[in-house]
Design a protein around this motif. Structure first.
Motif, short mmCIF file in Angstrom:
data_model
loop_
_atom_site.label_atom_id
_atom_site.label_comp_id
_atom_site.label_asym_id
_atom_site.label_seq_id
_atom_site.Cartn_x
_atom_site.Cartn_y
_atom_site.Cartn_z
N ILE A 117 -43.71 -60.95 -79.21
CA ILE A 117 -45.03 -61.04 -79.47
C ILE A 117 -45.26 -60.98 -80.65
CG2 ILE A 117 -47.13 -59.84 -78.72
CD1 ILE A 117 -45.77 -58.38 -76.41
N PRO A 118 -45.75 -62.18 -81.20
CA PRO A 118 -46.08 -62.36 -82.62
C PRO A 118 -47.09 -61.33 -83.19
CG PRO A 118 -46.35 -64.47 -81.25
CD PRO A 118 -46.21 -63.13 -80.42
N LEU A 119 -47.13 -61.34 -84.63
CA LEU A 119 -47.97 -60.46 -85.40
C LEU A 119 -49.18 -60.82 -84.96
CD1 LEU A 119 -47.98 -58.53 -87.49
CD2 LEU A 119 -48.06 -60.05 -89.10
N HIS A 120 -49.86 -59.61 -84.57
CA HIS A 120 -51.58 -59.88 -84.01
C HIS A 120 -52.45 -58.55 -84.38
CE1 HIS A 120 -49.36 -58.13 -80.63
NE2 HIS A 120 -50.89 -57.85 -80.29
N ASN A 121 -53.69 -58.92 -84.14
CA ASN A 121 -54.40 -57.75 -84.78
C ASN A 121 -55.09 -57.12 -83.45
OD1 ASN A 121 -56.31 -59.52 -84.04
ND2 ASN A 121 -57.58 -58.79 -85.68
N ASP A 189 -56.34 -48.03 -89.39
CA ASP A 189 -55.09 -47.57 -89.89
C ASP A 189 -54.15 -47.41 -88.67
OD1 ASP A 189 -55.09 -44.50 -89.04
OD2 ASP A 189 -56.85 -44.66 -90.38
N GLY A 190 -52.86 -47.02 -89.05
CA GLY A 190 -52.06 -46.65 -88.04
C GLY A 190 -51.00 -47.88 -87.72
N GLY A 191 -51.26 -48.85 -88.45
CA GLY A 191 -50.74 -50.34 -88.30
C GLY A 191 -51.29 -51.29 -87.19
N ASN A 192 -52.71 -51.67 -87.47
CA ASN A 192 -53.44 -52.28 -86.50
C ASN A 192 -52.97 -53.74 -86.32
OD1 ASN A 192 -56.10 -54.29 -85.95
ND2 ASN A 192 -56.38 -52.00 -85.17
N MET A 193 -52.27 -54.40 -87.16
CA MET A 193 -51.64 -55.60 -86.92
C MET A 193 -50.04 -55.32 -86.53
SD MET A 193 -54.10 -55.95 -89.14
CE MET A 193 -53.46 -55.92 -90.90
N HIS A 194 -49.41 -55.62 -85.28
CA HIS A 194 -48.29 -55.65 -85.04
C HIS A 194 -47.40 -56.50 -84.55
CE1 HIS A 194 -49.22 -53.23 -81.09
NE2 HIS A 194 -49.23 -54.31 -80.96
N CYS A 195 -46.19 -56.55 -84.54
CA CYS A 195 -45.28 -57.55 -83.72
C CYS A 195 -44.33 -56.84 -82.97
CB CYS A 195 -44.70 -58.41 -84.99
SG CYS A 195 -43.40 -59.56 -84.55
N PHE A 196 -44.07 -57.45 -81.94
CA PHE A 196 -42.60 -56.83 -81.06
C PHE A 196 -41.66 -57.72 -80.80
CE2 PHE A 196 -45.98 -54.18 -78.19
CZ PHE A 196 -46.35 -53.40 -79.46
N THR A 197 -40.60 -57.35 -81.09
CA THR A 197 -39.33 -58.30 -80.89
C THR A 197 -38.37 -57.42 -79.86
OG1 THR A 197 -39.64 -59.33 -82.94
CG2 THR A 197 -37.46 -59.37 -81.88
N ALA A 198 -38.04 -57.89 -78.87
CA ALA A 198 -37.05 -57.28 -77.83
C ALA A 198 -35.72 -57.31 -78.10
CB ALA A 198 -37.45 -57.73 -76.18
N ARG A 199 -34.91 -56.49 -78.23
CA ARG A 199 -33.62 -56.33 -78.53
C ARG A 199 -32.98 -56.55 -77.32
NH1 ARG A 199 -34.51 -58.09 -83.54
NH2 ARG A 199 -34.84 -56.72 -85.23
N THR A 200 -33.32 -55.73 -76.38
CA THR A 200 -32.75 -55.78 -74.95
C THR A 200 -33.96 -56.33 -74.19
OG1 THR A 200 -33.23 -53.49 -74.38
CG2 THR A 200 -31.09 -53.94 -75.60
N SER A 201 -33.82 -56.33 -72.84
CA SER A 201 -35.16 -56.39 -71.89
C SER A 201 -35.83 -55.19 -71.69
CB SER A 201 -34.32 -56.72 -70.40
OG SER A 201 -33.61 -55.71 -69.91
N CYS A 202 -36.96 -55.17 -72.05
CA CYS A 202 -37.95 -53.95 -72.09
C CYS A 202 -39.29 -54.20 -71.43
CB CYS A 202 -37.93 -53.32 -73.74
SG CYS A 202 -38.36 -54.79 -74.79
N ALA A 203 -39.98 -53.11 -71.58
CA ALA A 203 -41.46 -52.97 -70.91
C ALA A 203 -42.06 -52.29 -71.55
CB ALA A 203 -41.61 -52.94 -69.48
N VAL A 204 -43.46 -52.97 -72.21
CA VAL A 204 -44.36 -51.93 -72.83
C VAL A 204 -45.62 -51.82 -72.06
CG1 VAL A 204 -45.60 -51.84 -75.05
CG2 VAL A 204 -43.34 -52.87 -74.77
N LEU A 205 -45.89 -50.38 -71.97
CA LEU A 205 -47.37 -50.12 -71.46
C LEU A 205 -48.36 -50.13 -72.46
CD1 LEU A 205 -49.12 -49.21 -68.52
CD2 LEU A 205 -48.19 -47.07 -68.97
N GLU A 256 -47.33 -71.93 -80.56
CA GLU A 256 -47.32 -72.64 -79.42
C GLU A 256 -46.04 -72.58 -78.70
OE1 GLU A 256 -47.27 -76.91 -80.57
OE2 GLU A 256 -49.55 -76.78 -81.31
N ASP A 257 -44.94 -71.87 -79.42
CA ASP A 257 -43.59 -71.33 -78.72
C ASP A 257 -43.67 -70.22 -78.17
OD1 ASP A 257 -43.82 -69.89 -80.97
OD2 ASP A 257 -42.10 -70.60 -82.13
N VAL A 258 -44.65 -69.64 -77.87
CA VAL A 258 -44.64 -68.31 -77.39
C VAL A 258 -45.59 -68.49 -76.19
CG1 VAL A 258 -45.98 -65.94 -77.28
CG2 VAL A 258 -44.84 -66.94 -79.28
#
Length: 273
Positions: A117-121, A189-205, A256-258
């Motif tokens: 999930i690319p870097l977004h705000n 604050d707290g990292g309002n812009m973030h990026c997720f990269t899955a190292r294994t299969s995973c789920a985020v609520l 486009e690749d996401v």
């Protein structure tokens, strides 16, 4: 005359007790998803864009999320949308929508290995992200503010062109493996812009308060990262040794690749109150 009271009095006490106990047995224990919804409704009741819930309310919601796993939302790691992609193809991310109102939204991102999930705000939003299972790398940034104006520092124009390039400082750059605590992002604050990269299969609520809303100006903006050496502020170059902790973030179109596709949420249902 209170007819209901008279009818109750006429019944033997033992029968009243046994029926009451039977009714209590029939009552189902609230699911974790229901508890999450009920808590969100209270936590975000008096909030709006840019308004953060009080610290005690933040802790209440975090405490619910901290205990949740994929089982609570009806997910299993062997489901099709967690399978690794074919070589050469960008992993497809699946989003399960659970609930949304004008105060908050609840949903799940399902990522196969190497899904990004690319870097977004998250403009004017407080965000709670709980890794339900798997291992994920999270990188997040906060804007570096001008000490006198309180606004994000803009880069000097490059080659005579003015772009929206701002200086940001790394807040988090680590791997997380479930079970782990909930991550919280705040409007400023707290990292309002973030990026997720899955190292294994995973789920985020994810819980967003308030949710994205284009008409109200809360749309998802994506960013490109650039090293400090590429730009300057007021023609001043930041020290080389600080490069690891800072970066320039430039607004971009959605990559486009996401690919993020919707899937029906099949976990425990929410009963609106």
């Amino acid at each position: 005359m209170h007819m209901g009271i008279e009818r109750n009095v006429s019944k033997p006490k033992g029968k009243i007790y046994s029926e009451s106990r039977k009714n209590r047995r029939r009552q189902k224990k609230p699911t974790m998803v229901q508890k999450l919804y009920d808590t969100c409704k209270e936590v975000f009741a008096d909030c709006g864009p840019g308004v953060v819930p009080s610290p005690d309310k933040v802790e209440r919601l975090k405490a619910i999320l901290d205990t949740m796993t994929e089982i609570d939302v009806g997910l299993r790691p062997d489901m099709p949308f967690f399978k690794a992609s074919t070589a050469g193809k960008f992993p497809r991310i699946t989003y399960q929508h659970i609930y949304e109102c004008d105060k908050f939204s609840i949903g799940i991102f399902c990522l196969p290995p190497n899904g990004v999930i690319p870097l977004h705000n998250h403009p004017e939003m407080t965000v709670f992200s709980k890794l339900l299972f798997g291992t994920m790398h999270i990188k997040s940034y906060d804007w570096v503010k001008d000490g006198s104006t309180g606004t994000p520092l803009l880069a000097d124009p490059l080659d005579g062109q003015s772009g929206c390039v701002r200086l940001a400082k790394v807040k988090v750059d680590s791997e997380f493996t479930a079970p782990c605590n909930t991550s919280i992002l705040y409007p400023a604050d707290g990292g309002n812009m973030h990026c997720f990269t899955a190292r294994t299969s995973c789920a985020v609520l994810d819980v967003l308060g308030p949710p994205y809303c284009d008409p109200e100006g809360r749309h998802c903006q994506y960013y490109l990262e650039s090293p400090l050496a590429k730009y300057t502020v007021n023609n001043v170059v930041i020290a080389e040794e600080e490069n690891d902790g800072y970066a320039w973030l430039e607004e971009r179109e959605r990559p486009e690749d996401v690919t993020v596709v919707g899937a029906l949420y099949t976990g425990p249902k929410i009963i609106e109150k």
